[in-house]
Write a protein that holds these residues in place. Sequence first.
Motif, PDB file in Angstrom:
ATOM      1  N   ARG A   1      -0.601  -4.372 -13.722  1.00  0.00           N
ATOM      2  CA  ARG A   1      -0.371  -4.082 -12.298  1.00  0.00           C
ATOM      3  C   ARG A   1       0.879  -3.230 -12.117  1.00  0.00           C
ATOM      4  O   ARG A   1       0.901  -2.322 -11.279  1.00  0.00           O
ATOM      5  CB  ARG A   1      -0.203  -5.397 -11.529  1.00  0.00           C
ATOM      6  CG  ARG A   1      -1.502  -6.137 -11.279  1.00  0.00           C
ATOM      7  CD  ARG A   1      -1.223  -7.573 -10.854  1.00  0.00           C
ATOM      8  NE  ARG A   1      -2.439  -8.288 -10.524  1.00  0.00           N
ATOM      9  CZ  ARG A   1      -2.898  -8.455  -9.285  1.00  0.00           C
ATOM     10  NH1 ARG A   1      -2.226  -7.971  -8.253  1.00  0.00           N
ATOM     11  NH2 ARG A   1      -4.013  -9.108  -9.070  1.00  0.00           N
TER      12      ARG A   1
ATOM     13  N   THR B   1      -8.149  -8.695  -7.128  1.00  0.00           N
ATOM     14  CA  THR B   1      -7.667  -9.785  -7.988  1.00  0.00           C
ATOM     15  C   THR B   1      -8.832 -10.660  -8.453  1.00  0.00           C
ATOM     16  O   THR B   1      -9.721 -10.987  -7.667  1.00  0.00           O
ATOM     17  CB  THR B   1      -6.673 -10.667  -7.183  1.00  0.00           C
ATOM     18  OG1 THR B   1      -5.588  -9.851  -6.753  1.00  0.00           O
ATOM     19  CG2 THR B   1      -6.145 -11.816  -8.042  1.00  0.00           C
TER      20      THR B   1
ATOM     21  N   TYR C   1       3.081 -10.861  -7.285  1.00  0.00           N
ATOM     22  CA  TYR C   1       2.129 -10.066  -6.520  1.00  0.00           C
ATOM     23  C   TYR C   1       1.549 -10.832  -5.341  1.00  0.00           C
ATOM     24  O   TYR C   1       0.430 -10.569  -4.917  1.00  0.00           O
ATOM     25  CB  TYR C   1       1.026  -9.515  -7.435  1.00  0.00           C
ATOM     26  CG  TYR C   1       1.509  -8.239  -8.121  1.00  0.00           C
ATOM     27  CD1 TYR C   1       1.336  -6.996  -7.522  1.00  0.00           C
ATOM     28  CD2 TYR C   1       2.190  -8.303  -9.338  1.00  0.00           C
ATOM     29  CE1 TYR C   1       1.804  -5.838  -8.128  1.00  0.00           C
ATOM     30  CE2 TYR C   1       2.667  -7.144  -9.945  1.00  0.00           C
ATOM     31  CZ  TYR C   1       2.467  -5.911  -9.329  1.00  0.00           C
ATOM     32  OH  TYR C   1       2.930  -4.763  -9.917  1.00  0.00           O
TER      33      TYR C   1
END
Length: 415
Positions: free
Chosen positions: A39, A122, A168
């Motif tokens: 990420r 995700t 995140y």
Amino acid sequence: MRINADRLHESLRQLAQIGATPGGGVTRLALSSEDRTARDLLRRWLEEASLHLRVDDFGNMTGRRAGSESSAAVVMASHIDTVRCGGRYDGAYGVLGALEVMRTLNDLGVTTRKPLELVNWTNEEGVRFEPAMLASGAVAGRFSPDYVADRTDRAGLRFGDELARIGYKGDRAHRPGPVAAYLELHIEQGPVLEDAGIPVGVVEGIVGITWSEIVADGRADHAGPSPMPLRRDALVAAARMIAGVDDIARAIEGAVGTVGRIAAEPNVINTIPGKVTLSVDLRHPDAATLDRLMAALEHLARDVTALTGVTIGVNRFWTSEPTPFSTEVVDAVQAAADALGIATQRLWSGAGHDAKYMQEVAPSAMIFARSVNGLSHCEQEYSTPEDLEAGANVLLYAALRLAGIEGERISHTRG
Ligand code: GLV
Ligand code: MN
Ligand code: MN
């Protein structure tokens, strides 16, 4: 107008190094430290492409490229989480293909009318946190934020805690969209295109999937002094279930059935297994047939209990209904491939994708690139650079058709 194939392949190569396995594949489970590193790299690439990044409450990353109109966006998306010992392309290709489209438009100075968004969803795979397509399902309103946050992995770690740990966890206001149309580029993961000798698939829908957990409850006992007729061996019962799932799927045209994970307790050499937990994945394009497969599974469980004395519980915990895509977006993909002179075949996806839930939010469709030997969810997963390039160009042209080009009344992608 064409994408830069060398740049796409180099990005795929770099991402595949994060979580690389000795056998040439990738293990990058959702919300793992590898996922965080990947990420971080994606974030850097989005920033370098001048995309405005936002992260939502499920960790979905959205990179936005403004259009000349402030309308709903054309969204291009996939995922960078992988299964355990998976391949380099499942998911990564769709995210980096979308990034390559953005980079190409930057190079050529093209402004679209509608904004473009790139999304990294995700936990698409559902390997670490079941079920699959968790975060797109949540954005579509199928799963509540609490349900998502409380999913636990096999070690008991919570989705919500792991999302915060990797840094995140974003804001609800930062979810993708509003979505005018949704496109997902992916490798086929099956043999249809290869058998047909065709590089690119125009995907018309996604089959139905249902996941169950089976618990076989027997009795642990010493492996020596316990005579065979007195045993209630949970693993023997589980073995009958596994073979039965295979039989059930083989008996119905178009059905597939898989037991992919199994845990025996206490899992030692000289104790009769007392408890076994296993997963069942059943798929079929037709919802009623999927229900018939489930009925057969319940029937099998009763038969095995009667035969072995082991109690078998079946918990059907997730169903992703068969989903036809939007004709409008399928047509845009077809027109894009035709304009490029790329041969295509229509097909349905046997794998689940976030496009399933996005079709409930906005008109959606997918583009497939041919898979060599049809292999996926394994280290041998491979697609040729030429086929990956062709699929990414179809994504570019389809996105331009749906978003429109500033200053052009007729899109010059029209063939
Ligand atoms: C996702 O890859 C699925 O089809 O299970
Ligand atoms: Mn995938
Ligand atoms: Mn997958």
